[in-house]
Structures are given as C-alpha cells and as structure tokens.
Design a protein around this motif. Sequence first.
Motif, PDB file in Angstrom:
ATOM      1  N   TYR A  90       0.839  -1.197   0.000  1.00  0.00           N
ATOM      2  CA  TYR A  90       0.000   0.000   0.000  1.00  0.00           C
ATOM      3  C   TYR A  90       0.879   1.254   0.000  1.00  0.00           C
ATOM      4  O   TYR A  90       2.042   1.195   0.399  1.00  0.00           O
ATOM      5  CB  TYR A  90      -0.907   0.021   1.249  1.00  0.00           C
ATOM      6  N   THR A 138      -5.624   3.974   5.400  1.00  0.00           N
ATOM      7  CA  THR A 138      -4.324   3.969   4.718  1.00  0.00           C
ATOM      8  C   THR A 138      -4.386   4.834   3.456  1.00  0.00           C
ATOM      9  O   THR A 138      -3.439   5.549   3.132  1.00  0.00           O
ATOM     10  CB  THR A 138      -3.954   2.510   4.353  1.00  0.00           C
ATOM     11  N   TYR A 139      -5.516   4.752   2.768  1.00  0.00           N
ATOM     12  CA  TYR A 139      -5.686   5.498   1.515  1.00  0.00           C
ATOM     13  C   TYR A 139      -6.217   6.905   1.765  1.00  0.00           C
ATOM     14  O   TYR A 139      -5.770   7.868   1.148  1.00  0.00           O
ATOM     15  CB  TYR A 139      -6.612   4.725   0.573  1.00  0.00           C
ATOM     16  N   SER A 140      -7.188   7.003   2.700  1.00  0.00           N
ATOM     17  CA  SER A 140      -7.813   8.317   2.897  1.00  0.00           C
ATOM     18  C   SER A 140      -6.831   9.318   3.500  1.00  0.00           C
ATOM     19  O   SER A 140      -6.931  10.516   3.261  1.00  0.00           O
ATOM     20  CB  SER A 140      -9.060   8.195   3.776  1.00  0.00           C
ATOM     21  N   GLU A 159      -5.265  11.631   1.072  1.00  0.00           N
ATOM     22  CA  GLU A 159      -6.094  12.613   0.365  1.00  0.00           C
ATOM     23  C   GLU A 159      -6.392  13.790   1.267  1.00  0.00           C
ATOM     24  O   GLU A 159      -6.434  13.654   2.482  1.00  0.00           O
ATOM     25  CB  GLU A 159      -7.416  11.956  -0.075  1.00  0.00           C
ATOM     26  N   THR A 217     -12.992  12.006   3.349  1.00  0.00           N
ATOM     27  CA  THR A 217     -13.144  11.019   2.287  1.00  0.00           C
ATOM     28  C   THR A 217     -14.421  10.238   2.561  1.00  0.00           C
ATOM     29  O   THR A 217     -14.644   9.802   3.688  1.00  0.00           O
ATOM     30  CB  THR A 217     -11.955  10.038   2.304  1.00  0.00           C
ATOM     31  N   ARG A 256     -10.231  -0.321  -4.932  1.00  0.00           N
ATOM     32  CA  ARG A 256      -9.163  -0.535  -3.959  1.00  0.00           C
ATOM     33  C   ARG A 256      -9.586  -1.540  -2.878  1.00  0.00           C
ATOM     34  O   ARG A 256      -8.749  -2.141  -2.216  1.00  0.00           O
ATOM     35  CB  ARG A 256      -8.785   0.785  -3.285  1.00  0.00           C
ATOM     36  N   GLN A 268      -3.596  -4.664  -4.656  1.00  0.00           N
ATOM     37  CA  GLN A 268      -2.612  -4.737  -3.577  1.00  0.00           C
ATOM     38  C   GLN A 268      -1.362  -5.530  -4.007  1.00  0.00           C
ATOM     39  O   GLN A 268      -0.235  -5.118  -3.735  1.00  0.00           O
ATOM     40  CB  GLN A 268      -3.264  -5.435  -2.388  1.00  0.00           C
ATOM     41  N   GLU A 289      -9.424   5.667  -8.681  1.00  0.00           N
ATOM     42  CA  GLU A 289      -8.838   5.218  -7.414  1.00  0.00           C
ATOM     43  C   GLU A 289      -7.610   4.340  -7.675  1.00  0.00           C
ATOM     44  O   GLU A 289      -6.577   4.503  -7.032  1.00  0.00           O
ATOM     45  CB  GLU A 289      -9.865   4.424  -6.583  1.00  0.00           C
ATOM     46  N   THR A 290      -7.742   3.425  -8.621  1.00  0.00           N
ATOM     47  CA  THR A 290      -6.615   2.549  -8.957  1.00  0.00           C
ATOM     48  C   THR A 290      -5.452   3.385  -9.504  1.00  0.00           C
ATOM     49  O   THR A 290      -4.300   3.219  -9.093  1.00  0.00           O
ATOM     50  CB  THR A 290      -7.048   1.501 -10.014  1.00  0.00           C
ATOM     51  N   THR A 314      -3.734   5.404  -6.754  1.00  0.00           N
ATOM     52  CA  THR A 314      -2.936   4.562  -5.863  1.00  0.00           C
ATOM     53  C   THR A 314      -1.596   4.221  -6.525  1.00  0.00           C
ATOM     54  O   THR A 314      -0.538   4.374  -5.922  1.00  0.00           O
ATOM     55  CB  THR A 314      -3.700   3.260  -5.523  1.00  0.00           C
ATOM     56  N   GLN A 316       1.320   6.853  -6.909  1.00  0.00           N
ATOM     57  CA  GLN A 316       2.175   7.122  -5.746  1.00  0.00           C
ATOM     58  C   GLN A 316       3.582   6.546  -5.937  1.00  0.00           C
ATOM     59  O   GLN A 316       4.522   6.990  -5.298  1.00  0.00           O
ATOM     60  CB  GLN A 316       1.596   6.472  -4.480  1.00  0.00           C
TER      61      GLN A 316
END
Lengths: 310, 205
Positions: free
Chosen positions: A140, A214-216, A219, A223, A233, B144, B176-177, B180, B183
């Motif tokens: 991640y 982890t994702y929010s 941002e 979220t 995701r 993932q 979203e993909t 991610t 990054q």
Amino acid sequence: METRIYSDMDRETIAVLHVDGDRGVREDVAEQIGEYSDMSVTGTRTIERATDRLADDPVDCVISEYDLSDGTAFDLFSRVREQYPDAACILYTDATFAEIDNERSEEMVVEYLSKRIPGTEQRLPGLVRDITRGRMQVGYPVPENEDERLDTVTEYDLDEFASSPAFERLATLARSHFGVNAVFIGIMKAHEEELLACRGAEWSVFDRQNTICTYSMLEDGPTVIEDVQADSRFEHNERLEELGIRSWAGVDLTTPEGTVLGELCLIHDTPRTYDEADLEDLRLFAEEVVEQLELRRRIPPSETTPELGE
Amino acid sequence: MYELGPEFENAAVSPGTNILVSGPPLSGKRRLAMEALAHGANDGEGAVVVTTRDSSDRVMADFRALLTDPDQAHIGVVDCVTQHQGRSPSDSDLVKYASSPVDMTGIGIKFSEFVEEFYSDRGVRQNRIMVDSLSTLLMYSDLQTVFRFMHVLTSRIEDADAVGVHIIESTAHDAETMNTLKQLFDGLVEVDDDKQVSFQLPGTA
C-alpha cells in the motif's frame, strides 16, 4: 479482529527469523546479521518451529531456504504474511530458479538470493535493511514524510490516552449524531492502525494494509466511500467484508503542525451518503479529538487535572 | 542524468527516476516509451523490457527497428507471455522467461539478472527499463499485489540508478486505482486520444 500488536521496537530493531535445515547456514547468517546492532536474528529449521516463533514474537523479516523438511519457503511465507502482512520475505536458497515451483510462488512478492553465488551471505544484512526500512514489499502507499510522521505519532503517548474516557465519549456522540453503526478513532502506526476509541463494534487494531484509512490519509479533506464494495481498492478486501464495513466516511486527525496521526471514521453496514453539513460536523469532531490529544501531549499524565483526564 | 530524447521535449531525468506513461489504446504510448529506451540504447546504455502483453519476438522486432545499430545494443527482454501460452523456450542472452504475468518472483529475478549482468559484467552503468504493462498485471492480480510488486520493481530500478518507464492503459482502470499506483512514480506522462502528450517530470518546469 487482529489481536496481536507488532512490537513498538519495530522501528528501532529489525527482528529477523531465519529458517534453514542446515545448522551451518543458520550459524553463518546469525554471524553476518549479528554484526549489526539494528538487527536481531533467530534461527530455526522447520516451518512448524518457525510458526511457533511467529506466535510468540513479531517479525519484520523472514529469510528461508526453499526446501524445508515440512514444506517449502512459500508455505512458510504465506503463513508469515497472514500474520504480518508487511513482513519482508527473502528466499535465501541453494535451489536454482528453475527448481522453484512457479505455481506456488505466484502472486508472492519475495526477494531471491542464491547461496550458489560466492559471498552472497555478506549481502544479506544490507538487503534485509533495504527491504524492511524501505518498506519495499509493502502492499500500500504511505505518505511521503512517513518517517517523520511516525516520529510525531510516537510523541503522543497513546497507551496512556487509550484509557481516557474522553475519546470514547466523542465516539459515542459522533455515532448518535450521524446515526451510523460504528465510529472509531484510529492512529496509524508503522504496520497497524490502533484504535483509541471505538463505539458500535469490538475493534481495537487493524492491519494497515486492510484499512481504508491507509488510503484516505493520503487525500486532502474528508473522504467518503459510499459503497466500499464498488471501490476498486477495496472490492477484494475480505477483511472489510468480514467486519461488515460497507460504507465508510473519515477525516484526517491532523496536528497543528500539519502531521496526520490517523483518522476519525464512520462505519455503516449499508451504502450511504453524507451531505456537506455532515462533513463539516465530522471535521469539527476530528478537531475536537486532536485538541484532546494535544492537551494530553502537553501535560504529563501525573499533572493531568481531573477535568482533562477524568 | 538520462536524456529522454526529442519525443520527451529533450527532458533529462536523474538516475533512479520512475515514470508512468498512461494513455488510451492506440495512442502511441508504447512507442513513446520505447523511444525513451532507444534514445539510451543508441548511446550505449542498457535497455530491459519486461513484457506481460506482447511476446518477446514482437517486442524485440519493434524495439530493434528504433535502433541505429541493433546488433551492438545491450538489450534484454523479460517475457512473461510465451510460457503462459504453453510453450517452454529456454533463456538466452537476449530473452529470459517468467512463467506468467502473475509470477512476481520470477519476473523480479529475471529482471535483476539482466540489470546485474549489464551493470557488473558488461560495465554498462546506465540502464533504462520499460514495463509493458501494468494493465495486464492488473488483469491477473488484485491492486494490492500489483502495488507490492511494482513497489519492489521501482525500488530496484532506483537502487540500480536506472530509469524506469512503465505503461498503463488509462481507460482500463478507475481513478482510485490510477491514483494509488501513481504514488509509486516520480514522473507522469499522459498521452490523449489525439496523441497529444503532456509531461510532469521531476526537475522540469
């Protein structure tokens, strides 16, 4: 719910587990890694014994020979990743690549180092450090300033805070205000999210890779994931499904200096939406949480007044 | 520094840079990425292509066509397609095989073998890597797993002071993909339907 917690030492000392049927190899590796003060190594010879070790002590890195008396390294790595998803896995082996069962290794991201090349054991300590410190095998994204962020998280004595009823009270208020199944206040550590407070569910800690936070946290602003199963995701995230997390809204817990410590999250078991006013309220709740954290950080526990600490 | 050539507005990036090239089908993103590798290969640098989409024969033919002296170039292809289709060729100097696009361990090893051989044995200090494509990886594995794998691969490219050019089909994945995966990269190149290219590369304005 995950119940164990990675050692707080995990950012200081790299805990290595080495599995190899050959005692001589175990001794060589122990010697190589033992030279470095930022690593500790335990050696064992079978998957069964390694599994027992995993139950007792957290690991940051597992090094294994491919052929073990009770299975292959990939059987071992699967067990390791079930328990410690962020653990680095290194195949340190006599087996050539052609001898390794590709079917079994599919989708496993591991490092491979051949024992057949002279002097490779000297490369092991550097490799262990690069992979664990660089979070190379982690599944991640992390914030750019992750190391400093973790230092800041350490500044807040969260074990002390966890016992404070103030956070549970805020979670209770938020839960009834938004009319959701559950509310939690989570702090993002190196490998796990630890919950300072949780209302509506019996959760205390999550593996970092399984969390929406982890994702929010990457941002800006609140979220909202109206339907978790419709998001690429998380659609394959079995953990979220098991926990009944179908809808999620969260906002960063940001210190006055701008560091994100974690998230304040609203959980619901059916897809749902939030309007602008809801999100503004959510932001206010988060500000209140941070304010409570700040007060507790500035005042040592012994001096905390009853009004603050109860 | 690595000069990327006229197709990249003559931009140069530092060793260790990983670039994501995204675009819809038939927009020329693959050719663009190959041009970046060819620009180095024509100058004596190493070029390694990890292909999860086309066979190594096809990749090799397309790439050689961009080179001034293909026989002198340091080229390596990691083919993740051919064995998956049931054939079992053996590794050569130019092509190494991984068993399938989900054979993450195999892809990583074969890739490292090329880079190590170029760097240590042939003394080629500058190497460019192309991964074609992330979209195929995402067809076979979840986000993932692909993230974990690309994290390892981009870190290795960085450690080797090489440059990575990675391809993704922009229309095949949701925001979203894409966000991610972005990054993992230092630079972004986007090609649109009209083959217009926009650059967001580190160190360039």
